[in-house]
Motif scaffolding. Structure first.
Motif, short mmCIF file in Angstrom:
data_model
loop_
_atom_site.label_atom_id
_atom_site.label_comp_id
_atom_site.label_asym_id
_atom_site.label_seq_id
_atom_site.Cartn_x
_atom_site.Cartn_y
_atom_site.Cartn_z
N ALA A 1 0.79 -1.28 -0.11
CA ALA A 1 -0.07 -0.09 -0.03
C ALA A 1 0.90 1.14 0.00
O ALA A 1 1.99 1.15 0.51
CB ALA A 1 -0.83 0.02 1.32
N CYS A 2 0.47 2.15 -0.45
CA CYS A 2 1.15 3.57 -0.54
C CYS A 2 0.35 4.51 0.29
O CYS A 2 -0.67 4.96 0.62
CB CYS A 2 1.12 4.14 -2.14
SG CYS A 2 1.98 2.97 -3.10
N THR A 3 1.29 5.36 0.89
CA THR A 3 1.01 6.46 1.74
C THR A 3 2.12 7.70 1.73
O THR A 3 2.87 7.61 0.82
CB THR A 3 0.77 6.11 3.29
OG1 THR A 3 0.29 7.05 4.04
CG2 THR A 3 2.24 5.61 3.81
N ALA B 1 -2.79 -2.03 4.44
CA ALA B 1 -3.50 -1.09 4.07
C ALA B 1 -3.06 -0.13 4.67
O ALA B 1 -2.51 -0.09 5.92
CB ALA B 1 -5.14 -1.10 4.00
N CYS B 2 -3.29 1.44 4.25
CA CYS B 2 -2.79 2.62 4.93
C CYS B 2 -3.95 3.57 5.00
O CYS B 2 -4.73 3.88 4.07
CB CYS B 2 -1.63 3.12 4.18
SG CYS B 2 -0.15 2.24 4.32
N SER B 3 -3.73 4.40 5.76
CA SER B 3 -4.70 5.43 6.22
C SER B 3 -4.34 6.37 7.17
O SER B 3 -3.24 6.08 7.80
CB SER B 3 -6.11 4.89 6.70
OG SER B 3 -7.04 5.79 6.71
N ALA C 1 -0.64 2.10 9.30
CA ALA C 1 -1.04 0.75 8.35
C ALA C 1 -1.68 -0.16 9.06
O ALA C 1 -1.62 -0.28 10.33
CB ALA C 1 0.62 0.09 7.91
N ALA D 1 -8.68 -2.90 5.70
CA ALA D 1 -8.73 -1.70 5.17
C ALA D 1 -8.88 -0.77 6.67
O ALA D 1 -9.73 -1.26 7.44
CB ALA D 1 -9.75 -1.38 4.18
#
Length: 118
Positions: free
Chosen positions: A2-4, A47-49, A57, A89
């Protein structure tokens, strides 16, 4: 993977069969900090947020846990024991979504002291 963005740096967060999670600086192709360690089985999803202003993550593992990581400190802020998480997520409100073989579960975050509790 995942990208952030981590403190203004474009980053990728990768899951690995060696039980670790790594954060990569996409500008230099070098890792940022030490691997995130805590899982005891292969890491199968990431997943990232942003979570309360913290770059986070969330990872799922064959060790039957889901972990939420603070990407600035490299520490797990939450560990949830689940029976075979397949995908993960985080919503923008910090709720956790977990996919299993043929089901999806939503874990709503309870807010007692401003931190995430699943």
């Amino acid at each position: 993977m995942a990208c952030t963005t981590l403190d203004g740096i474009p980053a990728a967060v990768t899951a690995s069969a060696d039980t670790t999670v790594r954060v990569w600086d996409l500008r230099t192709s070098q890792t940022i900090g030490d691997p995130l360690i805590g899982h005891t089985g292969r890491v199968t999803a990431v997943a990232c947020s942003m979570l309360n202003g913290m770059p986070a993550a969330v990872t799922a593992s064959a060790d039957k846990t889901v972990r939420v990581w603070d990407l600035r400190t490299g520490t797990a802020t939450a560990v949830v024991a689940l029976s075979a998480p397949y995908g993960v997520a985080l919503t923008t409100t910090g709720d956790l979504v977990v996919a299993f073989q043929s089901d999806i579960a939503l874990y709503r975050r309870q807010r007692y002291d401003g931190t995430a509790h699943f």
